[in-house]
Design a protein around this motif. Structure first.
Motif, short mmCIF file in Angstrom:
data_model
loop_
_atom_site.label_atom_id
_atom_site.label_comp_id
_atom_site.label_asym_id
_atom_site.label_seq_id
_atom_site.Cartn_x
_atom_site.Cartn_y
_atom_site.Cartn_z
N VAL A 286 0.84 -1.20 0.00
CA VAL A 286 0.00 0.00 0.00
C VAL A 286 0.88 1.25 0.00
O VAL A 286 0.58 2.24 -0.68
CB VAL A 286 -0.95 0.00 1.21
CG1 VAL A 286 -1.85 1.25 1.20
CG2 VAL A 286 -1.82 -1.25 1.22
N MET A 287 1.97 1.21 0.77
CA MET A 287 2.90 2.33 0.76
C MET A 287 3.50 2.52 -0.63
O MET A 287 3.62 3.65 -1.12
CB MET A 287 4.01 2.09 1.79
CG MET A 287 3.58 2.28 3.23
SD MET A 287 4.98 2.25 4.39
CE MET A 287 5.21 0.50 4.59
N ALA A 288 3.88 1.40 -1.25
CA ALA A 288 4.46 1.48 -2.59
C ALA A 288 3.46 2.07 -3.58
O ALA A 288 3.83 2.87 -4.45
CB ALA A 288 4.90 0.09 -3.05
N THR A 289 2.19 1.70 -3.43
CA THR A 289 1.15 2.24 -4.31
C THR A 289 1.05 3.75 -4.16
O THR A 289 0.86 4.48 -5.14
CB THR A 289 -0.21 1.58 -3.99
OG1 THR A 289 -0.10 0.16 -4.18
CG2 THR A 289 -1.31 2.11 -4.89
N LEU A 290 1.17 4.23 -2.94
CA LEU A 290 1.07 5.67 -2.68
C LEU A 290 2.27 6.44 -3.23
O LEU A 290 2.11 7.43 -3.95
CB LEU A 290 0.94 5.91 -1.18
CG LEU A 290 -0.42 5.59 -0.55
CD1 LEU A 290 -0.32 5.54 0.97
CD2 LEU A 290 -1.47 6.63 -0.96
N ILE A 291 3.47 5.99 -2.90
CA ILE A 291 4.64 6.79 -3.26
C ILE A 291 5.04 6.61 -4.73
O ILE A 291 5.73 7.46 -5.29
CB ILE A 291 5.85 6.51 -2.34
CG1 ILE A 291 6.29 5.05 -2.41
CG2 ILE A 291 5.52 6.89 -0.91
CD1 ILE A 291 7.50 4.74 -1.54
N ASN A 292 4.60 5.51 -5.36
CA ASN A 292 4.93 5.29 -6.76
C ASN A 292 3.79 5.67 -7.70
O ASN A 292 3.83 5.37 -8.89
CB ASN A 292 5.30 3.81 -7.00
CG ASN A 292 6.57 3.40 -6.27
OD1 ASN A 292 7.48 4.22 -6.11
ND2 ASN A 292 6.62 2.16 -5.82
#
Length: 552
Positions: A286-292
């Motif tokens: 989920v973090m990767a989805t946000l920052i990428n």
């Protein structure tokens, strides 16, 4: 000798009531009746209405003969109906069983039979797989269809046909909004049932009680730093450990649930900006989805957002990216058997002054026990003796307290094994640091023993994550004639990035002892569970047949 404090000072209805999270919603509804409790699409529900709809559900269930010890199964997304089920079902002393929405029909059928489900509430998004599961199951529950009124017209998954005999909204309206709900007879009574992932054999049914759920509701507000009227975005599936108990938590501070059916970058940024979201939880994906996310999908927001994550420690690059985007990451750890996270990496201000490596070393640790957990330690599972607090001696992480499950449903043998010696055996291997913080080193089944040396797959993965092109990775053992087994790595690269096997191995040489370096690197899409955890068992299957790469 007589204890004077036990003479005439007995428990009674006035001074002793069972702990339960149900009273939290009642209080919020009476104290803040007009406060927004739920936002779902364009719809908003006040605490008054949330409470009354939960009572209607309880009343309607009673009319169908549901009572103490009966299982009500739900196959629902992060929608208002799921929140209502968390209160309405236990209001009649029944037990809420939340199905993982990504399970296949055979596993669902097993759970329905094992739980002896009496009623099943099905979101129409999942009607096809549920129809198949119900045909396979021996039990024949009453099936109720939930037709989400906020289901988007451009949904990636179309609604299926109704498969039940009743519509959820009609069923709800048949109930009494002034229903006299029932407190549990005992706080030890079951409130919910959650199944483990079952990567080896059938999944085990983990039983939660009212006491643990109530304590977690209060403790979550502490460790997540939830103030009055916090706004919580539902990126974590509510079926996962009852959403780490946050469906019950928000009522403590009369906060707002922002429902999210699918985790998508634009939808998350829109919700955070439009509804002033203060908290959310999720796996590193989920973090990767946000920052990428693509720039066109991102939105600016003024508030700092607390992001609680409970998987492997995020790489430093991810933490930096989250901080730059306005998110403060709190690292947690727990299991289904501990109501979700029960350990928190409590951060010390002085650690901010450490160099990058020093900060990373502190962040890599899982931390200390939740305020509502009475015991957390690392032991030798054979002798049940504490391991030295030296940060090096590996033992099994163990829990003790009121936020540990009742046990496994209909599985006394597994329950007794899990609680041997008066502690819950997590199956996770770790170390205890001198300051009392624990750090995971591996699952007991994931430790790699090469030439008599123990290799922590987590340590190797941490080294891999320091390569700028690595988005996700998993390290498992592969049989080896000389060493017994050796570590091999599976790597998923970031979009637009490239790397070679030689480059990755050379990167590891700079960070790891020689015997810990992966003997091979396979580039592949990493298989994950519905909650973002890497499926090591599938990687082990891949490792048995070198050169064969299977999709998730």
């Amino acid at each position: 000798m007589t204890n004077i404090y036990e003479i005439g000072l007995d428990r009674n209805a006035a001074n002793h009531q069972p702990l339960t999270p149900l009273t939290l919603l009642e209080r919020a509804a009476k104290t803040y009746p007009d406060q927004t409790a739920i936002i779902h699409g364009k719809a908003k529900t006040s605490y008054r209405e949330f409470w009354r709809r939960s009572l209607r559900l309880a009343s309607a269930l009673t009319q169908k003969g549901i009572g103490k010890g009966d299982t009500v199964t739900v196959m629902l997304s992060n929608t208002p109906a799921m929140l209502e089920a968390h209160f309405g079902v236990p209001m009649v002393k029944a037990v809420l069983h939340s199905l993982n929405t990504r399970l296949d029909a055979a596993v669902i059928a097993f759970q329905l039979d094992h739980a002896e489900s009496k009623i099943v509430i099905v979101d129409r998004e999942f009607s096809a797989v549920m129809r198949e599961a119900l045909a396979l199951a021996k039990v024949k529950p009453l099936v109720i269809d939930y037709d989400d009124p906020e289901y988007p017209a451009d949904a990636p998954y179309p609604k299926g046909d109704p498969i039940g005999t009743l519509d959820y909204e009609a069923f709800l309206q048949s109930g009494d909004p002034d229903f006299a709900w029932q407190m549990p007879d005992d706080e030890w009574d079951a409130i919910s049932l959650n199944y483990t992932s079952g990567t080896t054999g059938n999944p085990k049914g983990v039983v939660y009680h009212h006491r643990g759920a109530a304590l977690m509701a209060h403790t979550n507000t502490i460790h997540a730093g939830m103030g009055k009227h916090a706004v919580y975005l539902w990126t974590l599936p509510m079926f996962h450990c009852n959403g780490w108990c946050f469906p019950w938590t928000l009522a403590v501070q009369a906060g707002t649930h922002v429902c999210l059916r699918w985790v998508r970058a634009k939808a998350m940024y829109d919700a955070i900006a439009d509804h002033k979201v203060t908290h959310l939880c999720g796996a590193p994906i989920v973090m990767a989805t946000l920052i990428n996310a693509e720039e066109k999908d991102k939105r600016s927001f003024s508030q700092q957002v607390t992001f609680n994550t409970a998987a492997a420690p995020p790489p430093e690059s991810v933490l930096s990216g989250m901080a730059d985007a306005g998110f403060a990451v709190t690292h947690l750890y727990g299991l289904t058997e501990t109501y979700g996270p029960a350990v928190v990496n409590e951060w010390h201000g002085e650690w901010d002054e450490l160099d990058r490596g020093g900060r990373a070393a502190k962040k890599a640790r899982q931390g200390v026990r939740y305020a509502s957990l009475e015991g957390l330690t690392v032991m030798d599972p054979e002798t049940m003796a504490d391991t030295p607090a030296d940060g090096e001696t590996i033992g099994e992480v163990m829990f003790r307290g009121n936020i540990v499950m009742k046990g496994y449903l209909k599985n006394r043998k597994a329950t007794d094994e899990a609680f041997a010696g008066g502690w819950f055996h997590s199956g996770d291997l770790g170390v205890m640091h001198p300051d009392g913080y624990i750090q995971l080193k591996d699952r007991s089944k994931d430790i790699i023993i090469s030439g008599g040396e123990n290799i922590s797959s987590i340590e190797v993965e941490e080294a891999l994550y320091k390569h700028p092109a690595v988005a996700s990775c998993g390290v498992v053992a592969r049989a080896d004639d000389k060493w017994g087994e050796v570590p091999v790595a599976y790597v998923e690269l970031k979009p637009g990035k490239s790397a070679t096997e030689v480059e990755i191995i050379e990167h590891c040489r700079k960070l790891l002892a020689r015997f810990k370096i992966p003997k091979s690197v396979t580039f592949a899409e990493i298989p994950k569970t519905s909650t973002g955890k890497i499926q090591k068992f599938r990687l082990r299957e891949m490792a048995k047949t070198p050169g064969i790469v299977t999709g998730p």
